[in-house]
Design a protein around this motif. Structure first.
Motif, PDB file in Angstrom:
ATOM      1  N   CYS A 194      -5.273 -10.405 -11.232  1.00 22.87           N
ATOM      2  CA  CYS A 194      -4.991 -10.995 -12.542  1.00 22.87           C
ATOM      3  C   CYS A 194      -5.507 -10.094 -13.663  1.00 22.87           C
ATOM      4  N   ASP A 195      -4.956 -10.284 -14.818  1.00 21.41           N
ATOM      5  CA  ASP A 195      -5.446  -9.626 -16.022  1.00 21.41           C
ATOM      6  C   ASP A 195      -6.933  -9.973 -16.150  1.00 21.41           C
TER       7      ASP A 195
ATOM      8  N   LYS B 188      -8.193 -11.877  -7.403  1.00 17.44           N
ATOM      9  CA  LYS B 188      -7.066 -11.376  -6.631  1.00 17.44           C
ATOM     10  C   LYS B 188      -6.339 -12.566  -6.006  1.00 17.44           C
ATOM     11  N   TYR B 189      -5.013 -12.514  -6.027  1.00 16.49           N
ATOM     12  CA  TYR B 189      -4.241 -13.672  -5.583  1.00 16.49           C
ATOM     13  C   TYR B 189      -2.951 -13.217  -4.920  1.00 16.49           C
TER      14      TYR B 189
ATOM     15  N   PRO C 235     -15.010 -12.110   4.161  1.00 15.18           N
ATOM     16  CA  PRO C 235     -13.758 -11.498   4.622  1.00 15.18           C
ATOM     17  C   PRO C 235     -12.619 -12.492   4.491  1.00 15.18           C
ATOM     18  N   LYS C 236     -11.479 -12.012   4.054  1.00 19.37           N
ATOM     19  CA  LYS C 236     -10.327 -12.874   3.804  1.00 19.37           C
ATOM     20  C   LYS C 236      -9.149 -12.429   4.649  1.00 19.37           C
ATOM     21  N   ILE C 237      -8.211 -13.350   4.858  1.00 16.83           N
ATOM     22  CA  ILE C 237      -6.904 -12.971   5.378  1.00 16.83           C
ATOM     23  C   ILE C 237      -6.049 -12.643   4.171  1.00 16.83           C
ATOM     24  N   LYS C 238      -5.766 -11.367   3.984  1.00 13.78           N
ATOM     25  CA  LYS C 238      -5.013 -10.923   2.822  1.00 13.78           C
ATOM     26  C   LYS C 238      -3.519 -11.059   3.095  1.00 13.78           C
ATOM     27  N   PRO C 239      -2.703 -11.041   2.042  1.00 13.04           N
ATOM     28  CA  PRO C 239      -1.252 -11.147   2.250  1.00 13.04           C
ATOM     29  C   PRO C 239      -0.720 -10.108   3.231  1.00 13.04           C
TER      30      PRO C 239
ATOM     31  N   PRO D  15     -18.355  -9.705  -9.164  1.00 10.98           N
ATOM     32  CA  PRO D  15     -17.674  -9.171  -7.976  1.00 10.98           C
ATOM     33  C   PRO D  15     -16.261  -9.743  -7.886  1.00 10.98           C
ATOM     34  N   PRO D  16     -15.265  -8.922  -7.550  1.00 10.90           N
ATOM     35  CA  PRO D  16     -13.877  -9.420  -7.480  1.00 10.90           C
ATOM     36  C   PRO D  16     -13.778 -10.650  -6.589  1.00 10.90           C
TER      37      PRO D  16
END
Length: 716
Positions: free
Chosen positions: A378-379, A365-366, A76-80, A397-398
């Motif tokens: 990203c492309d 993803k960034y 799990p991430k802290i997304k923007p 996996p992304p």
């Protein structure tokens, strides 16, 4: 060597323990001091380090980045979007940010006092370098030196902002202490917390939807967060350098609380320099090779945070024989140790990755700095040769790596993940004690085995030392660091960055065009007519657009909202105003508004007359004029049979030219077709001409009909 490795193993475990509150004593010291002479002999095998790593870079220690990419895929991430929303909780989690971030925060206070809403928002645990830009509901705004908002359409003084950078000596918000002394005192300093105080004053009704289009304003900012110690200048500075950020996380009171004496400074300096190296892009510009930012919540497990730092700089965290922690950023390194058949005891290597382990498509993803740090993908990195040969797309996996802020950086790491995912000869090699020379090596040379190898391998997990058998087991896969790191060709590898959506801002959103005002009417319950003004304009191809329309008496510049007609799924192109004075001239205006509260300039239509009855009557008939003496003339005739006739207007002139001014006299008509007779007085001697016209209830006048007796000689 054996005791050094044991000490390193214990120290690395300290990096992994859950976060605890900062205390005066460093957390490493008691553990290190407890290692007596019997510690080394009590251990039958040095597998703790390998076990900690193999159970997951989810706890943050990495020997090679191949596992990092996989670990990140499921974490799990802290997304923007998570850090750009106001958190409203009784006890909100503390957050710490590194680099340049777009951040909202946790509401510490929200109270309405009098005609103003007062809010205090915590942005960061720890001191920051400064705030750069501010947003209200994603609408960028600016404030003057006194904190007053100065962005249209906000009235001056409607919103006031005060900020603190989280210093140890910062003071309480003076304005809040003055306005709410029972809730906020001079002791509420919030030392060590970067925060903002927002005062939202009441505004006039016609400004309400402009200033507060979505209710309570949501404040966010782009700022330079969290200072980090840079040993190259011996000072705490703001930086996007990922190696310096990692070191700060390991040592900070809000991080791992490890004393700086346990950080290997020469290795940190080398990594910091590597992170600052210019990295080429296909447009000819350069960026820092490993630069970005990171956000995390306190308290929390350290492993995922470390894994995010390390992936973003293709890095490795390792413990050296002197028990210092080495922070390394990814770079091409020539192996200094070669493992040969003379020292290889056993191995299990596969020429190619196991079925299902390989990948030919990788996406990262960034946070896109060019789009105000919004989430982007990203492309995709695609191995078209393998896709064609295998006839299938094998997706990695992304990888969610929101610490990355540039598309080229994301593609670079996607390429490295692809190389590692498809690296040949993955497996393990067991060596005799000569394998201890692989300690703290990321890349080694392997010569021998039944494959007759002579190539560079990457160590992908911590070496496992077993002193009971005097063997060292290395997890490895073939990897060419020269090709991986120095083989980047921007024109071939960078790909195409995602398109940044156009923001509908006042300076980019054109106002509505081709305004048309049409007078109309509606029938009241009494049967009479009331005026309506209908405003229309051209549609737009822009998505997610609404409109706002207003009306003012002509020249008064006092605007009131009017109804915008909306159809489901369609861009509005019409507004209607119904509460009007018959015959009054009005100004109308309209502008586009986006769902994010952005707006265009106003488009204005001036001097539109409200007319309840737009149907003219027929003309009067049998108009006659007769001098009756004393400067008076009797004018008579018959009103038209039009059902909407309300008045007869008498016009005069001393020549036969049709008059264009106001009537000389007006009389009311009781019934259509009635005869009328009226006296016009105060006429000078001489010849006079007379006309009569009929008017409806909205004072719409028919054609002027001359008297049959013109000119009439007026006597005394």
């Amino acid at each position: 060597m054996r005791r050094s490795i044991l000490l390193a193993t214990t120290a690395i475990a300290l990096v992994l323990v859950p976060l605890r509150p900062a205390k005066a004593d460093p957390i490493v010291t008691p553990f290190v001091l407890s290692l007596g002479a019997g510690f080394g002999t009590a251990a039958t095998g040095l597998t703790a380090l390998g076990t900690l790593v193999s159970t997951g870079l989810q706890v943050g220690i990495a020997y090679g980045a191949s596992y990092l990419a996989s670990a990140l895929a499921g974490e799990p991430k802290i997304k923007p979007v998570d850090i750009t929303q106001i958190v409203k909780q009784d006890v909100p989690a503390r957050r710490k940010h590194y680099g340049r971030r777009k951040v909202a925060g946790a509401m510490l206070m929200g109270e309405t006092l009098g005609d103003a809403l007062h809010m205090v928002i915590a942005h960061n645990q720890g001191e920051i370098d400064g705030f750069e830009r501010f947003f209200l509901h994603d609408r960028e705004v600016t404030f003057n030196e006194l904190g007053g908002i100065v962005t249209e359409p906000y009235p001056v003084g409607s919103i006031v902002l005060d900020t603190r950078k989280g210093t140890d000596d910062q003071t309480a918000f003076g304005g809040l202490v003055s306005d709410a002394p029972s809730l906020w005192t001079n002791d509420h300093r919030g030392r060590g917390i970067a925060m903002s105080y927002l005062k939202c004053n009441a505004v006039e009704q016609e400004k309400q939807s402009d200033v507060y289009p979505q209710g309570i304003p949501a404040l966010s900012n782009i700022g330079r967060y969290s200072l980090c110690y840079d040993p190259r200048v011996d000072a705490r500075v703001w930086t996007r350098n990922l190696a310096l950020q990692t070191a700060d996380f390991l040592t900070h009171a809000a991080g791992r609380q490890i004393p700086w004496s346990y950080i290997n400074i020469p290795r940190l300096i080398a990594s910091a320099n590597r992170c600052d190296n210019p990295f080429p892009k296909k447009d000819g510009s350069t960026i820092q090779q490993y630069a970005g930012g990171l956000s995390y919540e306190l308290p929390g497990e350290p492993g995922p945070v470390l894994a995010r730092f390390l992936f973003a700089m293709d890095g490795r965290l390792s413990l050296l024989s002197d028990c210092t922690i080495a922070i390394d950023a990814g770079a091409a390194v020539t192996p200094t140790y070669t493992l040969t058949d003379d020292h290889i005891i056993a191995y299990e290597l596969k020429p190619v990755p196991a079925l299902g382990d390989e990948a030919n498509v990788v996406v990262v993803k960034y946070s896109n700095a060019a789009a105000d740090y919004a989430e982007a993908t990203c492309d995709p990195w695609r191995d078209e040769d393998d896709i064609s040969a295998s006839g299938q797309q094998k997706d990695h996996p992304p990888i969610e790596a929101y610490e990355i802020e540039d598309h080229a950086h994301a593609r670079y790491l996607a390429r490295l993940a692809w190389l590692r995912k498809n690296a040949p000869y993955p497996g393990w090699i067991k060596a005799d004690m000569d394998g201890l020379n692989a300690f703290d090596e990321r890349f080694i040379r392997v010569k021998g085995t039944l494959y007759d190898l002579d190539r560079t391998f990457e160590i992908t997990a911590a070496p496992e030392f077993d002193f009971s058998t005097n063997t060292v087991t290395l997890q490895v896969s073939a990897f060419d660091p020269e090709e991986a790191y120095n083989g980047w060709v921007p024109a071939l590898h960078e790909g195409t960055a995602p398109t940044i959506p156009t923001k509908a801002a006042p300076n980019t959103l054109d106002p509505p065009e081709n305004l048309v005002v049409t007078p109309r009417s509606r029938t009241l319950s009494t049967g009479s007519l009331a005026p309506i003004l209908e405003l229309t304009w051209d549609t737009t191809s822009r998505f997610g657009i609404d409109a706002k329309a207003q009306i003012s008496e002509h020249g008064a510049d006092s605007w009131t909202d009017i109804t915008v007609v909306k159809a489901s799924g369609a861009v509005p192109t019409k507004a209607v105003s119904e509460v009007l004075n018959d015959g009054q001239a009005y100004d109308l205006r309209v502008r586009w508004v986006t769902t994010a509260g952005k707006f265009s300039d106003w488009a204005i239509y001036e001097n539109a007359v409200a007319v309840a009855d737009s149907t003219p009557t027929d003309e009067p008939v049998d108009i006659a004029a007769e001098d009756i003496g004393g400067g008076q003339v009797r004018v008579s005739g018959v009103a038209p049979n039009s059902p909407n006739v309300k008045q007869i207007k008498i016009y005069t002139n001393t020549t036969g030219a049709t008059p264009s001014g106001l009537p000389r006299k007006t009389i009311n008509v009781i019934n259509p077709g009635d005869a009328f007779s009226t006296v016009v007085g105060s006429l000078d001697e001489g010849g006079w001409y007379f006309w009569a016209a009929a008017a409806n209830g909205s004072d719409l006048v028919s054609g002027l009909v001359p008297a049959a007796d013109n000119p009439v000689t007026v006597g005394t």
